[in-house]
Design an enzyme around this catalytic site. Structure first.
Site, PDB file in Angstrom:
ATOM      1  CG  HIS A 125      -2.027  -0.749   1.057  1.00  0.00           C
ATOM      2  ND1 HIS A 125      -2.984  -1.559   2.048  1.00  0.00           N
ATOM      3  CD2 HIS A 125      -2.332  -1.694  -0.214  1.00  0.00           C
ATOM      4  CE1 HIS A 125      -3.687  -2.287   1.576  1.00  0.00           C
ATOM      5  NE2 HIS A 125      -3.639  -2.546   0.460  1.00  0.00           N
ATOM      6  CB  THR A 197      -4.062  -7.983   8.905  1.00  0.00           C
ATOM      7  OG1 THR A 197      -4.922  -7.295   7.660  1.00  0.00           O
ATOM      8  CG2 THR A 197      -4.075  -9.356   8.597  1.00  0.00           C
ATOM      9  CB  SER A 198      -9.374  -6.328  10.105  1.00  0.00           C
ATOM     10  OG  SER A 198      -9.012  -5.434   8.904  1.00  0.00           O
ATOM     11  CD  GLU A 224     -10.123  -8.862  20.747  1.00  0.00           C
ATOM     12  OE1 GLU A 224      -9.995  -8.450  21.686  1.00  0.00           O
ATOM     13  OE2 GLU A 224     -11.320  -9.710  20.456  1.00  0.00           O
TER      14      GLU A 224
HETATM   15  C1  BV8 Z   1      -8.560  -1.807  -5.090  1.00  0.00           C
HETATM   16  C2  BV8 Z   1      -4.232   3.989   2.500  1.00  0.00           C
HETATM   17  C3  BV8 Z   1      -8.803  -2.138  -7.714  1.00  0.00           C
HETATM   18  C4  BV8 Z   1      -2.992   3.937   2.921  1.00  0.00           C
HETATM   19  C5  BV8 Z   1      -5.816   2.215   2.799  1.00  0.00           C
HETATM   20  C6  BV8 Z   1     -15.497   0.333  -3.955  1.00  0.00           C
HETATM   21  C7  BV8 Z   1     -14.715   0.835  -4.779  1.00  0.00           C
HETATM   22  C8  BV8 Z   1     -13.437   0.692  -4.945  1.00  0.00           C
HETATM   23  C9  BV8 Z   1     -12.645  -0.506  -4.346  1.00  0.00           C
HETATM   24  C10 BV8 Z   1     -13.687  -1.015  -3.610  1.00  0.00           C
HETATM   25  C11 BV8 Z   1     -14.829  -0.678  -3.256  1.00  0.00           C
HETATM   26  N1  BV8 Z   1     -15.402  -1.495  -2.479  1.00  0.00           N
HETATM   27  C12 BV8 Z   1     -14.357  -2.453  -2.122  1.00  0.00           C
HETATM   28  C13 BV8 Z   1     -13.232  -2.084  -2.783  1.00  0.00           C
HETATM   29  C14 BV8 Z   1     -11.871  -2.580  -2.678  1.00  0.00           C
HETATM   30  C15 BV8 Z   1     -11.252  -1.828  -1.405  1.00  0.00           C
HETATM   31  C16 BV8 Z   1     -11.519  -2.448  -0.286  1.00  0.00           C
HETATM   32  O1  BV8 Z   1     -11.132  -3.477   0.250  1.00  0.00           O
HETATM   33  N2  BV8 Z   1     -12.217  -2.025   0.698  1.00  0.00           N
HETATM   34  C17 BV8 Z   1     -12.813  -2.746   1.912  1.00  0.00           C
HETATM   35  C18 BV8 Z   1     -12.648  -1.928   3.132  1.00  0.00           C
HETATM   36  C19 BV8 Z   1     -14.080  -3.288   1.872  1.00  0.00           C
HETATM   37  N3  BV8 Z   1      -9.638  -1.851  -2.090  1.00  0.00           N
HETATM   38  C20 BV8 Z   1      -9.461  -0.726  -2.570  1.00  0.00           C
HETATM   39  O2  BV8 Z   1      -9.987   0.069  -3.024  1.00  0.00           O
HETATM   40  C21 BV8 Z   1      -8.010  -1.371  -3.091  1.00  0.00           C
HETATM   41  N4  BV8 Z   1      -7.984  -1.098  -4.314  1.00  0.00           N
HETATM   42  O3  BV8 Z   1      -9.185  -2.604  -4.960  1.00  0.00           O
HETATM   43  O4  BV8 Z   1      -8.259  -1.217  -6.661  1.00  0.00           O
HETATM   44  C22 BV8 Z   1     -10.122  -1.258  -7.744  1.00  0.00           C
HETATM   45  C23 BV8 Z   1     -10.274   0.018  -8.665  1.00  0.00           C
HETATM   46  C24 BV8 Z   1     -11.186   0.475  -8.835  1.00  0.00           C
HETATM   47  C25 BV8 Z   1     -12.602  -0.149  -8.382  1.00  0.00           C
HETATM   48  C26 BV8 Z   1     -12.655  -1.323  -7.772  1.00  0.00           C
HETATM   49  C27 BV8 Z   1     -11.284  -1.993  -7.529  1.00  0.00           C
HETATM   50  C28 BV8 Z   1      -7.099  -0.319  -2.118  1.00  0.00           C
HETATM   51  C29 BV8 Z   1      -6.980  -0.969  -0.974  1.00  0.00           C
HETATM   52  C30 BV8 Z   1      -6.026   0.222  -0.092  1.00  0.00           C
HETATM   53  C31 BV8 Z   1      -6.630   1.124   0.742  1.00  0.00           C
HETATM   54  N5  BV8 Z   1      -5.826   1.935   1.392  1.00  0.00           N
HETATM   55  N6  BV8 Z   1      -4.950   3.079   3.259  1.00  0.00           N
HETATM   56  C32 BV8 Z   1      -3.170   4.929   4.291  1.00  0.00           C
HETATM   57  O5  BV8 Z   1      -3.546   6.170   4.433  1.00  0.00           O
HETATM   58  O6  BV8 Z   1      -2.521   4.180   5.347  1.00  0.00           O
HETATM   59  S1  BV8 Z   1      -6.684   1.177   3.693  1.00  0.00           S
HETATM   60  C33 BV8 Z   1      -5.848   0.625   5.195  1.00  0.00           C
HETATM   61  O7  BV8 Z   1      -6.216  -0.738   5.246  1.00  0.00           O
HETATM   62  C34 BV8 Z   1      -4.357   0.573   5.384  1.00  0.00           C
HETATM   63  O8  BV8 Z   1      -3.834   0.362   4.011  1.00  0.00           O
HETATM   64  C35 BV8 Z   1      -4.382  -0.691   5.982  1.00  0.00           C
HETATM   65  O9  BV8 Z   1      -3.039  -1.330   5.854  1.00  0.00           O
HETATM   66  C36 BV8 Z   1      -5.140  -1.603   5.214  1.00  0.00           C
HETATM   67  C37 BV8 Z   1      -5.713  -3.030   6.100  1.00  0.00           C
HETATM   68  O10 BV8 Z   1      -6.112  -2.596   7.388  1.00  0.00           O
HETATM   69  P1  BV8 Z   1      -5.372  -3.732   8.246  1.00  0.00           P
HETATM   70  O11 BV8 Z   1      -3.774  -3.235   8.542  1.00  0.00           O
HETATM   71  O12 BV8 Z   1      -5.818  -5.024   8.537  1.00  0.00           O
HETATM   72  O13 BV8 Z   1      -5.771  -2.716   9.848  1.00  0.00           O
HETATM   73  P2  BV8 Z   1      -7.154  -2.747  10.603  1.00  0.00           P
HETATM   74  O14 BV8 Z   1      -7.266  -1.750  11.835  1.00  0.00           O
HETATM   75  O15 BV8 Z   1      -8.036  -3.286   9.784  1.00  0.00           O
HETATM   76  O16 BV8 Z   1      -7.018  -4.359  11.555  1.00  0.00           O
HETATM   77  C38 BV8 Z   1      -5.858  -4.262  12.475  1.00  0.00           C
HETATM   78  C39 BV8 Z   1      -6.013  -5.391  13.132  1.00  0.00           C
HETATM   79  O17 BV8 Z   1      -4.845  -5.446  14.260  1.00  0.00           O
HETATM   80  C40 BV8 Z   1      -7.307  -5.822  14.036  1.00  0.00           C
HETATM   81  O18 BV8 Z   1      -7.488  -7.087  13.595  1.00  0.00           O
HETATM   82  C41 BV8 Z   1      -6.795  -5.617  15.432  1.00  0.00           C
HETATM   83  O19 BV8 Z   1      -7.450  -6.779  16.202  1.00  0.00           O
HETATM   84  C42 BV8 Z   1      -5.180  -6.157  15.497  1.00  0.00           C
HETATM   85  N7  BV8 Z   1      -4.327  -5.511  16.461  1.00  0.00           N
HETATM   86  C43 BV8 Z   1      -4.791  -4.657  17.450  1.00  0.00           C
HETATM   87  N8  BV8 Z   1      -3.742  -4.486  18.277  1.00  0.00           N
HETATM   88  C44 BV8 Z   1      -2.757  -5.378  17.875  1.00  0.00           C
HETATM   89  C45 BV8 Z   1      -3.301  -6.033  16.782  1.00  0.00           C
HETATM   90  N9  BV8 Z   1      -2.729  -7.250  16.160  1.00  0.00           N
HETATM   91  C46 BV8 Z   1      -1.497  -7.529  16.868  1.00  0.00           C
HETATM   92  N10 BV8 Z   1      -0.777  -6.848  17.720  1.00  0.00           N
HETATM   93  C47 BV8 Z   1      -1.454  -5.961  18.199  1.00  0.00           C
HETATM   94  N11 BV8 Z   1      -0.986  -5.273  19.639  1.00  0.00           N
END
Ligand code: BV8
Length: 257
Positions: A125, A197-198, A224
């Protein structure tokens, strides 16, 4: 059996499998940096997207609509990233790279894996330390190269286009070479560790699924349950900063190092 006993048993079994792994992929998300003081995205109440609307901040349309607002938000976030340091989880993965053949595939943009000493890191990313112009004709800038202010985005020194962070926004495709190599490594590894990661953001979230479908053993580390907990061979429930050092110590013990 208590939760602690269950974790110790699973951790021992996972370490035994890891100690004899041929090729390992570690897939990380925002949770691995939580103990470095960097917010995650989706944790209820405290995640970044629980406080801000991603469609108002992490899309090219949002940047076109109000570049100063989005730029300032990223400068605030990157300021926090610059103050952060790798935590024991990052250091444990850097140590593991010295024990087994390993590549880290991260969704994170904070660069903490590299600062902890990991060498083979794929950033799916983008990076908080790289900038490009919105037309993407000129890339690889540092902030010093473009001398941006926190208030207003700078202009590209080569073409005059607005400068933007070189991160992947929603609706944007991931860097093709990075995604291709990540999926190729996932389909050929024999162990994949998912940490912090979620598992809800695609197409990155396909990496652990690809490994699992190719027959790799799946270890999931998270306090979690997440999208991989049910498909994992071992779900090690706990924070990465505590579980990963214990896992690597167990591998070292089995390797006699
Ligand atoms: C794409 C930017 C092709 C950088 C991020 C509608 C239109 C367009 C696309 C979509 C759409 N609907 C769905 C999509 C696809 C979309 C997507 O997946 N959406 C999801 C939300 C449903 N994806 C995209 O858009 C991607 N591109 O598909 O292009 C396309 C093109 C056009 C049209 C269609 C498709 C691009 C995705 C990238 C988005 N960028 N951020 C920035 O500013 O940082 S999102 C963000 O999410 C970050 O990048 C992050 O890395 C990523 C994933 O999140 P996680 O890392 O998993 O973090 P999260 O908070 O979710 O979870 C943390 C976990 O840690 C939890 O489980 C927690 O329990 C745990 N935790 C907590 N404490 C600890 C721990 N674990 C260990 N130790 C601890 N101490």
């Amino acid at each position: 059996m208590s939760g602690g006993d269950r974790l110790a048993t699973s951790l021992g079994a996972a370490a035994a499998r890891l100690a004899r792994a041929r090729r390992v992929v570690v897939y990380t998300g925002a949770g691995v940096s939580k103990e470095s003081g960097i917010s995650t995205f989706r944790e209820p109440g405290e995640g970044i997207w629980a406080r801000y609307d991603p469609m108002q901040l992490a899309t090219a349309e949002a940047y076109a609509r109000d570049p100063a607002f989005v730029w300032r938000w990223y400068m605030d976030r990157f300021g926090l990233i610059d103050q952060a340091a790798p935590n024991p989880g990052h250091h444990a993965l850097a140590a593991l790279e010295r024990l087994v053949s390993l590549t880290i595939v991260t969704q994170n943009i904070d660069g903490l894996h590299q600062r902890a000493g990991s060498h083979d890191v794929i950033e799916l990313h983008g990076s908080a330390h790289r900038y490009k112009c919105v037309g993407e004709r000129h890339t690889g800038f540092t902030l010093a190269d473009v001398s941006g202010s926190d208030e207003a985005p700078p202009r590209c020194p080569r073409c005059g286009d607005l400068i933007r962070p070189d991160v992947v926004w929603f609706g944007e495709t991931l860097p093709a070479a990075a995604l291709e190599r990540a999926l190729e490594l996932a389909s050929g590894c024999d162990v994949l560790i998912a940490v912090g990661t979620s598992g809800v953001v695609y197409p990155a979230a396909l990496v652990p699924v690809t490994a699992h479908q190719a027959g790799a053993a799946l270890i999931d580390v998270n306090p979690e349950p997440d999208a991989y907990a049910d498909m994992a061979d071992w779900f090690l429930q706990g924070p990465g900063g505590e579980v990963l050092p214990r896992l690597v110590d167990e591998v070292k013990r089995r390797r006699g190092v």
